[in-house]
Design a protein around this motif. Structure first.
Motif, PDB file in Angstrom:
ATOM      1  N   ARG A 127       4.020  -5.917   6.001  1.00 17.38           N
ATOM      2  CA  ARG A 127       4.522  -6.036   4.633  1.00 17.38           C
ATOM      3  C   ARG A 127       3.621  -5.292   3.655  1.00 17.38           C
ATOM      4  N   ARG A 128       4.113  -4.170   3.125  1.00 22.85           N
ATOM      5  CA  ARG A 128       3.295  -3.341   2.248  1.00 22.85           C
ATOM      6  C   ARG A 128       3.176  -3.901   0.837  1.00 22.85           C
ATOM      7  N   GLU A 129       4.028  -4.875   0.496  1.00 21.52           N
ATOM      8  CA  GLU A 129       3.934  -5.433  -0.850  1.00 21.52           C
ATOM      9  C   GLU A 129       2.784  -6.433  -0.994  1.00 21.52           C
ATOM     10  N   PHE A 130       2.069  -6.682   0.112  1.00 22.35           N
ATOM     11  CA  PHE A 130       0.879  -7.517   0.077  1.00 22.35           C
ATOM     12  C   PHE A 130      -0.341  -6.650   0.379  1.00 22.35           C
ATOM     13  N   ASN A 131      -1.428  -6.896  -0.338  1.00 22.22           N
ATOM     14  CA  ASN A 131      -2.643  -6.121  -0.124  1.00 22.22           C
ATOM     15  C   ASN A 131      -3.845  -7.047  -0.175  1.00 22.22           C
TER      16      ASN A 131
END
Length: 431
Positions: A127-131
């Motif tokens: 999931r790229r929307e989490f960092n």
């Protein structure tokens, strides 16, 4: 004079009807009006500052009625156990939901706790929307400009390149594997001495696991040029003792063995993970010692790198900087701030401190689960003996190459299940 409030309905209240003698000219009138107005403002502000849960996610209702939210409960728990993760686990169980929210920081958004293994893995890996969370980055900012404090991006990738060789198959098989195997043999030797001296009585192995994993991480970074160990002095001390030298109580009471001291640098690294205050004190109290150690290890690493002998973590970082410098048409800069910070991170947090803390914790949980579940332990023994038949027939310990090449899916499953049910808390922040 009247006060009008707007809610579900409009209501007009005349003060002279409520307060006898109030006619608008009394000196007490303005004071009462101001008092009522301030009270209403403060109450409205209090309501506005209360924790606001995310709709649709379970939470503790009591926490939403306090400005501090769940913070007092968390502080009380951590002050006793020293483990934030334990408190998070309790919240999930008490709220009885695999996803729930807690209110840690007053006047801030809630933290979402997710206790589902597959969903957590999906967030961490796909999931790229989490960092990387600011909570984690802020906590490690004191370590300088190393990759751990940066969110995923060009800066992170540039710094991360310096240590990317440390997880390659060749490095793990040729350097890390033999290191773990040899340190495990030292640990087994220590256990043998303790079992002989304890004479059937129980004894704690917590520090033994911690010392062994610390030794692994130090040799991982520095190689055999680093001669100081934490387990070695314990083995040497116990090898000189007799059963009569050990104080014992009742048969079911644990035996307390004497502990041998080790060098200041090892003590600093060993104490670092316990609490943040001890981490800071341990690092800065021995800053001069760390500088000396770093300079010596880098000098040896540079010499080995130029001679073509690249084995340790430091030497692989030097090799990566050399390759990058050649690609960019410049001379290698082994004294740059980025390189120094990455080097410091591998030794202090990224690998040595974090590595020995997590590795020893995993070994202790594995030992605990296998002790509590003897049927699993028995099956695991059977699988190992069936797969490594020559080891059983020759009544010897398996070699590193034998265990590395063996196909042991049941062993993998036992380890993975232990990690699943005792997972480390990882923080992520939605972008």
């Amino acid at each position: 004079m009247s006060i009008t409030t707007v809610g579900n309905s409009i209501m007009s209240i005349s003060l002279h009807r409520i307060i006898p003698g109030f006619d608008g000219t009394s000196t007490i009138g303005p004071f009462l009006v101001a008092l009522v107005a301030i009270t209403l403002v403060l109450y409205s502000l209090y309501q506005w500052l209360l924790p606001r849960p995310v709709p649709g996610i379970a939470y503790n209702p009591k926490a939403t009625k306090s400005l501090l939210g769940d913070a007092p409960s968390m502080i009380e728990e951590v002050s006793v156990t020293g483990e934030f993760r334990v408190w998070c686990t309790k919240q999930v169980k008490q709220i009885d939901s695999p996803i729930c929210q807690v209110f840690i920081r007053p006047f801030s958004k809630p933290w979402i706790l997710l206790a589902d293994f597959r969903e957590s893995k999906d967030i961490l890996m796909r999931r790229r929307e989490f960092n990387k969370s600011s909570f984690l980055a802020d906590g490690m900012a004191c370590m300088g400009s190393f990759h751990g404090i940066y969110p995923t991006g060009d800066k992170f990738k540039s710094n991360r390149q310096l240590i990317q060789d440390l997880m390659t198959t060749s490095f793990l098989n040729d350097h890390v594997g033999p290191t773990i195997y040899n340190k495990a043999l030292d640990l087994m030797k220590l256990f043998e001495f303790k079992m002989g001296l304890a004479n059937g009585r129980p004894f704690s192995v917590k520090k033994d696991f911690e010392y062994a994993s610390l030794d692994v991480m130090l040799e991982f970074a520095f190689g055999k040029t680093w001669v100081h160990t934490a387990t070695g002095p314990q083995v040497e001390l116990l090898s000189k003792l007799r059963a009569s030298d050990v104080k014992v109580d009742a048969l079911d009471q644990p035996v307390n063995f004497p502990a041998a001291p080790f060098v200041d640098f090892l003590r600093s690294v060993y104490e670092a993970p316990e609490i943040v205050e001890e981490t800071i004190n341990a690092i800065f109290a021995t800053a001069a010692n760390l500088v000396v150690v770093k300079a010596a290890m880098v000098a040896i690493g540079v010499k080995n790198y130029h001679a073509g002998h690249v084995k340790t973590g430091i030497e692989h970082m030097l090799m990566r900087e050399g390759s990058r410098a050649e690609k960019e048409g410049r001379r290698p800069d082994f004294e740059s701030k980025v390189f120094r910070d990455e080097l410091r991170s591998i030794r202090m947090f990224g690998d040595i401190v974090g590595g020995h803390h997590k590795t020893s914790g995993a070994m202790m949980w594995l030992a605990k689960y296998l002790t509590n579940l003897p049927q699993i332990q028995t099956k695991l023994h059977s699988v190992l003996y069936e797969t490594l038949l020559a080891v059983k027939e020759e009544n010897r310990l398996f070699t590193l190459e034998e265990i590395r090449r063996a196909k042991l899916p049941y062993l993998d499953a036992v380890i993975e299940e232990m990690l699943r049910i005792n997972a480390v808390t990882v923080t992520r922040e939605a972008l």
